[in-house]
Design a protein around this motif. Structure first.
Motif: not given
Length: 441
Positions: A33-39, A125-134, A379-383
Motif C-alpha cells: 500500500m505504501f509503494a502504490c501510494g508513493w507511485g 488503477f494500481a492505487v485503487g487495487i492497493a486501497m480496496s484490497v490492501g 469487506l473489500a467491495g464496500l471498501t
C-alpha cells in the motif's frame, strides 16, 4: 442482501493452516500500500514542472489528475469484489506490478501528453487495487487487534506513501538530476521486490468454489458485493456519503489549487513550495489519525465482531469523528476562499495543515464506518465503494479549472465552503438520528 445468503458453505473463513498468521503478517501488505501510494502521489508536486517544461495549461495538468481518477474507479470497484472471491494474493500482486509499470511509462514518456495520461491512468488503477484490497487484507491480518487499530494501520500506510512519494519526487525535481526521470526511478527501486514478498503473506480469502461460473453469474455476484447491507443504508447515506468526497477533495484543494493560486508569490521556489504543501497536508493527516480513532470510540476495547464499540461511552462517541472531520473541512474550505482573495503563501500553509487534519480524521472515520457495515465476504467491495466516493473529490481542482473561464476563484471557493457547510449539517443530522452500523459478521 443478508450476509447469510451471500456466503457459500465452501468459503473458508480463516487463513490456511499451512500459512498461519503471525503478529507482523500485515506489514508486507502495508508495504505494498505504501509503494502504490508513493507511485500515486509522486506526480502531484511535479504539476508545476510539467507546466514549465512542457508548456501545458492549468486545465491540462489538472486533467492529468483526472486521468488518475479515471483509472482509480475500476481499480476500486472491481478489485475488491474480485479479491473477495478469487483471493487477495493475485489481485494485490497485480496492482503492485501495475504501479511499477506506470512509473516506467512516465519515465520514458514524459515529453508527450498521451504517455502521461496513460501512465497516470495505470497509476490510478494500481492505487485503487492497493486501497480496496490492501485495506481489507491489513484488517484481516491484524489478528487480535481492535478494529480501530487495523483501520489506522491501513490509513497510515497509504498516507505515508502519499506524503513521502510527493516529498521525494518534489525534492528530486527541484534539485536533483533528470527531473522528469529520477522521481519515477526511485519509485521503481522501492517497489520491485514487493510482489515477490507478497506471495509469502497468508491468504485470508481462499478462492470460492463457484468463482469460475458464467460471466453473468460472476457479474451479479460482484454487484452484490458492492451493495451496502440494508440495515446500514440510512447511516451510509447520511454520514458516509456526505463526508467521503471531502477526503481527497481536501487534498486537492490543499496541494493542487493553493500552489497554483499563490505560485507567483514564491518565484523559482514554486516546485519546492508545492512539495512542502503536499507533505504538510499529508503529514498533518497522518498525525491526527490517532485522534480520529479515539473520537470514533475504537480505543482499544477490542472488536467484538458484531460492530459494537466495546462499551456505552465508546459507542456514544462513534458519531463524533465524522462530525469533527466535516467541521475541520469547513474551516479549511473557508480559509481557501479567504486566501483566494489574499493570495498569501503563509495562509496557504495554514490552510493545507487544516485540510490535512480534516483528511486524516475523515479517512480513518470512513474506514471504520465501512468495516462496521461489511461482512467478511464483501469487506473489500464496500471498501472500494468508500474510496471511490472519497476520490471523486480529487476531481475538484479540474472542475474549478474548467469553470475558471466564467467564475473567479474567490467565488468558486466560497461556493465550495458553502457545500462543506451543507455536508456538515447532513453529517450532524445523520450521526444523531442513526445508530452505528452493526457488522454483518
Amino acid at each position: 442482501m443478508p450476509e447469510t445468503q451471500r456466503m457459500p458453505e465452501s468459503r473458508q473463513a480463516d487463513p490456511s493452516p499451512a500459512t498461519p498468521l503471525t503478529r507482523d503478517s500485515w506489514r508486507t501488505v502495508a508495504a505494498a500500500m505504501f509503494a502504490c501510494g508513493w507511485g500515486g502521489n509522486q506526480f502531484t508536486p511535479l504539476l508545476l514542472m510539467y507546466r514549465r517544461l512542457g508548456g501545458y495549461s492549468t486545465l491540462s495538468v489538472d486533467a492529468f489528475l483526472g486521468a488518475y481518477v479515471v483509472g482509480l474507479v475500476p481499480g476500486l470497484l472491481l478489485a475488491g469484489p474480485v479479491s473477495d472471491r478469487r483471493g487477495r494474493h493475485p489481485v494485490l500482486v497485480a496492482g503492485t506490478v501495475a504501479s511499477a509499470a506506470a512509473s516506467l511509462v512516465l519515465c520514458f514518456g514524459g515529453q508527450s501528453a498521451w504517455p502521461i495520461y496513460v501512465g497516470r491512468l495505470i497509476t490510478g488503477f494500481a492505487v485503487g487495487i492497493a486501497m480496496s484490497v490492501g485495506s481489507s487484507w491489513v484488517k484481516e491480518l491484524s489478528s487480535g487487534a481492535d478494529g480501530g487499530l487495523a483501520a489506522r494501520r491501513a490509513a497510515l500506510c497509504q498516507t505515508a506513501g502519499f506524503g513521502l512519494g510527493a516529498g521525494v519526487a518534489g525534492v528530486l525535481a527541484q534539485w536533483g538530476p533528470w527531473p522528469t526521470v529520477s522521481p519515477y526511478a526511485v519509485h521503481l527501486l522501492i517497489t520491485v521486490a514487493i510482489p515477490v514478498l507478497l506471495l509469502r503473506v497468508p491468504e485470508t480469502r481462499p478462492p470460492l468454489a463457484h468463482a469460475t461460473g458464467s460471466a453473468r453469474r460472476l457479474l451479479r455476484a460482484l454487484v452484490d458485493d458492492l451493495r451496502v447491507p440494508a440495515p446500514a443504508r440510512r447511516r451510509f447515506r447520511l454520514v458516509v456519503l456526505p463526508m467521503a468526497p471531502w477526503v481527497f477533495g481536501a487534498a486537492g484543494l490543499a496541494y493542487a489549487v493553493m500552489p497554483q493560486l499563490v505560485g507567483f508569490r514564491v518565484g523559482d521556489w514554486g516546485l519546492a513550495y508545492a512539495t512542502g504543501l503536499t507533505v504538510l497536508t499529508l503529514g498533518t493527516g497522518a498525525a491526527v489519525q490517532p485522534v480520529a480513532r479515539w473520537l470514533h470510540g475504537d480505543s482499544g476495547n477490542g472488536d467484538s465482531g458484531n460492530g459494537e464499540a466495546g462499551d456505552g461511552e465508546a459507542r456514544s462517541r462513534t458519531g463524533r469523528a465524522p462530525v469533527a472531520a466535516m467541521a475541520v473541512m469547513l474551516l479549511g474550505a473557508a480559509l481557501c476562499a479567504a486566501n483566494a482573495v489574499l493570495l498569501s503563501p503563509w495562509l496557504a500553509a495554514v490552510t493545507a495543515a487544516t485540510l490535512g487534519a480534516g483528511y486524516g480524521i475523515a479517512v480513518v472515520s470512513g474506514l471504520l464506518e465501512i468495516q462496521r457495515m461489511a461482512g467478511p465476504g464483501d469487506l473489500a467491495g464496500l471498501t472500494g465503494v468508500y474510496y471511490t466516493l472519497a476520490y471523486a473529490g480529487f476531481l475538484l481542482p479540474a472542475v474549478l479549472a474548467g469553470l475558471s473561464s466564467w467564475l473567479s476563484y474567490p467565488v468558486m471557493l466560497a461556493a465550495v465552503a458553502t457545500a462543506a457547510l451543507v455536508c456538515l449539517g447532513l453529517v450532524v443530522t445523520g450521526a444523531r438520528v442513526t445508530e452505528p452500523a452493526a457488522s454483518a459478521r
